[in-house]
Design a protein around this motif. Structure first.
Motif, PDB file in Angstrom:
ATOM      1  N   UNK A 190      -8.166 -78.264   8.845  1.00 33.72           N
ATOM      2  CA  UNK A 190      -8.168 -79.561   9.141  1.00 33.72           C
ATOM      3  C   UNK A 190      -9.779 -79.937   9.522  1.00 33.72           C
ATOM      4  N   UNK A 191      -9.877 -81.194   9.258  1.00 34.18           N
ATOM      5  CA  UNK A 191     -11.138 -81.728   9.826  1.00 34.18           C
ATOM      6  C   UNK A 191     -10.667 -82.874  10.803  1.00 34.18           C
ATOM      7  N   UNK A 192     -11.380 -82.935  12.190  1.00 34.76           N
ATOM      8  CA  UNK A 192     -11.130 -84.128  13.035  1.00 34.76           C
ATOM      9  C   UNK A 192     -12.549 -84.661  12.953  1.00 34.76           C
ATOM     10  N   UNK A 193     -12.656 -85.784  12.316  1.00 35.92           N
ATOM     11  CA  UNK A 193     -13.893 -86.517  11.837  1.00 35.92           C
ATOM     12  C   UNK A 193     -14.967 -86.770  13.080  1.00 35.92           C
ATOM     13  N   UNK A 194     -16.000 -86.915  12.699  1.00 32.54           N
ATOM     14  CA  UNK A 194     -16.984 -87.712  13.554  1.00 32.54           C
ATOM     15  C   UNK A 194     -16.848 -89.038  13.744  1.00 32.54           C
TER      16      UNK A 194
END
Ligand code: CDP
Length: 789
Positions: A190-194
């Protein structure tokens, strides 16, 4: 719900008092940094880099100096003469104030124009000519670790790669063993975005150095005035700015959310210029500068895994994180926890084995890693565990509510020791989820969903049952730059029974002026309206570490209660003296001491306080004042059960959030109305990363959505009607049983929304989409999974 023990007139705990501060805010009488105008004040504007990574060949200020009103242009080389061109970050990394040779991210400060008006400063900024030699930036954090990647921090002697730190918690070997023998394993990248905090007020300051008295007054938008004063003294002590000669004043703040904790270069440049020219210097960022250059939040790439049984029992979890910190680690985490409280990632579930690790890297992006309305990386942790729990439920074929009920830590198991080392103080997760399910009508919704699915319609129900960790912190483990994370309250009651109370924290809109007064009213029986609360001036407030990570109620709120209790002890002595009885013969009810069995023989708190100045017992110190520096024995662990219902248009991917029920447990509530406001605002800041917000860069390091035209911030139009409620398990170690609340909705909200959307799409075999889940991503996932064949 907290029972009120005081009358409405006293207004202690549990009363929905209207916020004292709102009278000035709604009448335009708030006093913000940009409202400050001092005689002879100069204005600063900052020239920023168009490139993400470039050598500075030349800075030509000739044309800028011709602009009427421009006084000077300050470059990194100018600051270098005073050794002020670098500064420490709160994570013990280093950051350029202004560069001397290389820029490291787009929108980095390159030089500052000082002028007699802000318009002249802006014109001067446009006239500065800078020659750059662009270089290929490192934008991908995974590629940043590649041995062939250029080493970005050449300022660090001996640095041979872009790795910043490694951190881990839990038992690696045991976790591997459990995973190796488990029936069921689910794994998700998963990417927890900027994202960015986008507070209404941008950052800014007025630096006012008085050359005659060698005194600096720094008016600034900071959530942590005392810590900032200490940092200024440490950075600029060598040029004569010692701590007793520095006053930091944080006036009204229009939202902080963690973004106003770091020290930004603009503050330091303004101080340096004021110090050199002996005049006040104002710097106020514009909206785009704020979005493009100030500290970001999140940006965690997570590999999350869960192992369990076919029957749905969770046995272990494993998390591997790559944290993109941009060109320097400018987060504001407690020193021992570079990945913040990420190790709360084991969630609300009862299992004994877990391992979490994180590595941080440098890239050519703006620095940061701030705790955006989040107790240091808890949002990332909660997103990971709550998504993972749904994936596990899918895999074993169980309803996500059932899997949670089956695995919850039971209320009788508190205090509960987590596999990553925390001791959860209290909770009742079953009751929270049951209440949320009852309010939303869970069974009926599942029935409706089955009928809609049969008709090909997309409806989803998402759950998030999260545990927070707030109130840093016990000073044995928590410090920032070595300064222990306690907090403080000082109460002075004047002879007529009215009080002023000062705190080491700093409200940014949370309502401290009201709720701290309520805590003191509860403890002393002095009406909350007679208690004036002050924060944010280092000359008057007791030392504290400030407000972020929902720490104010757990720390300074506790200090208010303890300081009040010291005063009540003194009041008992004075009352005994006045009533000519022994202290043991007295009983307290909010607002007065009376003789046991003879309630007519009483002294009100106002009479007692007056006596403290006019007729106190001989041998007792006169006056009625107390201070407490509160070092919490543990953090507090608020929790919540959130259920979101979405309808999705299959043809366009448009998502409609139909219902959102949030049941929170923040222990005893001081002011229910304020808490409800906190939850409403926090949920809106949850829908933001779940469906809209993400800072996007291209390969050359250009930010693609650096204005609010492109960076989508939800408004009232996008916000559903939030349905809120509570259960209450008081914190056993907090003097008033309260836990923090401000961040729970922001932390717990995104996975409820994501889980609802994935639930709606699951008939097509879709199991995950990274947030923000936009209509385009939904449409694309549906297309890839054959929905339009
Ligand atoms: O540190 P910060 O003030 O942002 O967060 P908090 O302590 O979680 O509190 C946010 C607001 O909610 C404050 O004004 C608190 O006093 C109020 N609150 C409350 O009324 N009852 C609680 N149990 C916790 C917070």
């Amino acid at each position: 719900m907290t029972q009120c023990k005081t009358s409405k007139e006293i207004g202690g705990m549990g009363h929905s008092l209207k916020r004292k501060e709102d009278a000035r805010f709604i009448q335009g009488k708030g006093h913000y940094v940009d409202d400050i105008r001092l005689p002879g004040m100069l204005y600063m504007d900052i020239v920023r880099s168009p490139y993400a990574y470039a050598k500075i060949k030349n800075i030509n200020i000739e044309e800028a100096m011709k602009v009427p009103g421009v006084i000077t242009v300050v470059t990194g080389k100018d600051l270098e003469k005073y050794n002020l061109h670098w500064m420490p970050t709160l994570m013990s990394d280093t950051q350029m104030v202004l560069p001397t040779d290389t820029v490291m991210y787009q929108a980095q400060e390159v030089c500052a124009v000082i002028a007699t008006s802000k318009y002249a400063a802006r014109d001067g900024r446009e006239a500065v000519k800078i020659e750059y030699e662009p270089m290929k930036p490192v934008m991908d954090p995974f590629k940043s670790l590649d041995p062939s990647a250029p080493v970005l921090r050449t300022d660090k002697p001996g640095k041979t790669n872009n790795h910043i730190w490694h951190w881990q918690a839990g038992d690696k070997n045991k976790t591997e063993q459990v995973f190796a023998s488990a029936d069921v394993v689910v794994k998700q990248q998963m990417h927890i975005p900027r994202i960015h905090v986008v507070s209404i007020e941008t950052c800014g300051c007025v630096a006012d150095y008085d050359k005659v008295n060698h005194h600096l007054t720094m008016y600034m938008t900071t959530q942590a005035p005392h810590a900032i004063r200490t940092v200024i003294a440490l950075v600029a002590g060598h040029v004569g700015l010692s701590e007793e000669k520095i006053r930091v004043v944080s006036p009204d703040i229009g939202g902080g959310f963690g973004g106003k904790v770091p020290v930004y270069p603009g503050y330091v440049i303004a101080i340096a210029v004021s110090f050199l020219v002996g005049k006040p210097v104002k710097w106020i960022e514009d909206r785009s500068e704020n979005l493009q250059a100030d500290s970001f939040a999140r940006d965690y790439h997570i590999t999350a895994e869960m192992a369990g049984t076919k029957a749905g029992r969770i046995l272990a979890t494993r998390f591997k994180v790559l944290a993109d910190h941009g060109y320097t680690d400018a987060a504001a985490n407690p020193s021992k926890f570079p990945a913040g409280m990420f190790s709360i990632c084991t969630g609300s579930y009862d299992y004994a084995t877990a391992f979490a690790e994180a590595d941080a890297v440098y890239t050519n992006k703006p620095p940061g890693g701030v705790a955006y309305r989040c107790s240091f990386r808890v949002t990332e942790a909660v997103q990971a565990i709550e998504r993972l729990t749904d994936l596990f439920a899918m895999k074993v074929g169980k309803d996500p509510a059932d899997i949670r009920m089956q695995n919850f830590i039971k209320k009788e198991d508190f205090p509960w020791h987590s596999p990553t080392g925390w001791v959860y103080d209290s909770g009742n997760y079953q009751a929270g989820l049951q209440k949320a399910m009852d309010v939303v009508g869970y069974a009926a919704l599942r029935k409706e969903q089955a009928e809609k699915r049969a008709r090909g319609e997309l409806m989803g129900i998402g759950i998030s049952t999260f545990t927070e960790i707030v109130g840093a912190g016990p000073s044995k483990d928590f410090d920032i730059l070595g300064i222990k994370m306690f907090d403080s309250a000082e109460i002075r009651v004047h002879p007529t029974g009215k009080a002023i109370a000062r705190f080491g924290t700093k409200s940014q809109g949370q309502g401290h002026e009201t709720t701290y007064a309520q805590i003191i009213a509860e403890e002393l029986g002095i009406p909350a309206e007679n208690i004036q609360v002050e924060e944010g001036d280092t000359d008057t407030a007791p030392y504290g570490l400030g407000t972020y990570a929902s720490r104010s109620t757990p720390t300074a709120g506790a200090a208010a209660a303890i300081a009040s209790r010291k005063l009540r002890d003194k009041a008992r002595k004075i009352a005994a003296y006045l009533l000519e009885v022994s202290e043991e013969d007295l009983e307290w009810e909010p607002g007065k001491f009376f003789v046991k069995g003879a309630p007519e023989k009483a002294k009100t708190i106002q009479e007692i306080v007056f006596a403290a100045y006019t007729n106190h017992p001989q041998g007792m110190e006169a006056g009625f004042e107390a201070t407490n520096y509160y070092d919490p024995p543990n953090l507090t662990f608020p929790s919540g059960a959130y259920i979101c219902v979405v309808d999705i248009d299959k043809e366009t991917g448009a998502i409609h959030v139909r219902r959102f029920v949030a049941i929170d447990d923040c222990g005893n509530i001081i002011n229910p109305m304020i808490v409800q406001g906190q939850v409403h605002g926090g949920l809106t800041q949850a829908i933001a990363p779940a469906m809209y917000e993400e800072l996007i860069y291209d390969e050359e390091g250009n930010i693609l959505n650096g204005t609010l035209m492109d960076y989508l911030v939800p408004t009232a139009v996008e916000s559903p009607k939030w349905e809120t409620g509570h259960i209450c398990t008081p914190s056993p170690h907090h003097p008033i049983g309260a836990k923090g609340v401000g961040e729970s909705p922001t932390v717990g909200g995104p996975p409820a929304i994501a889980n609802a959307i994935i639930d709606a799409l699951s008939p097509f075999g879709i199991t995950h989409i990274d947030i923000p889940i936009t209509p385009y991503k939904v449409w694309k996932a549906l297309k890839e999974h054959g929905a339009y064949d």
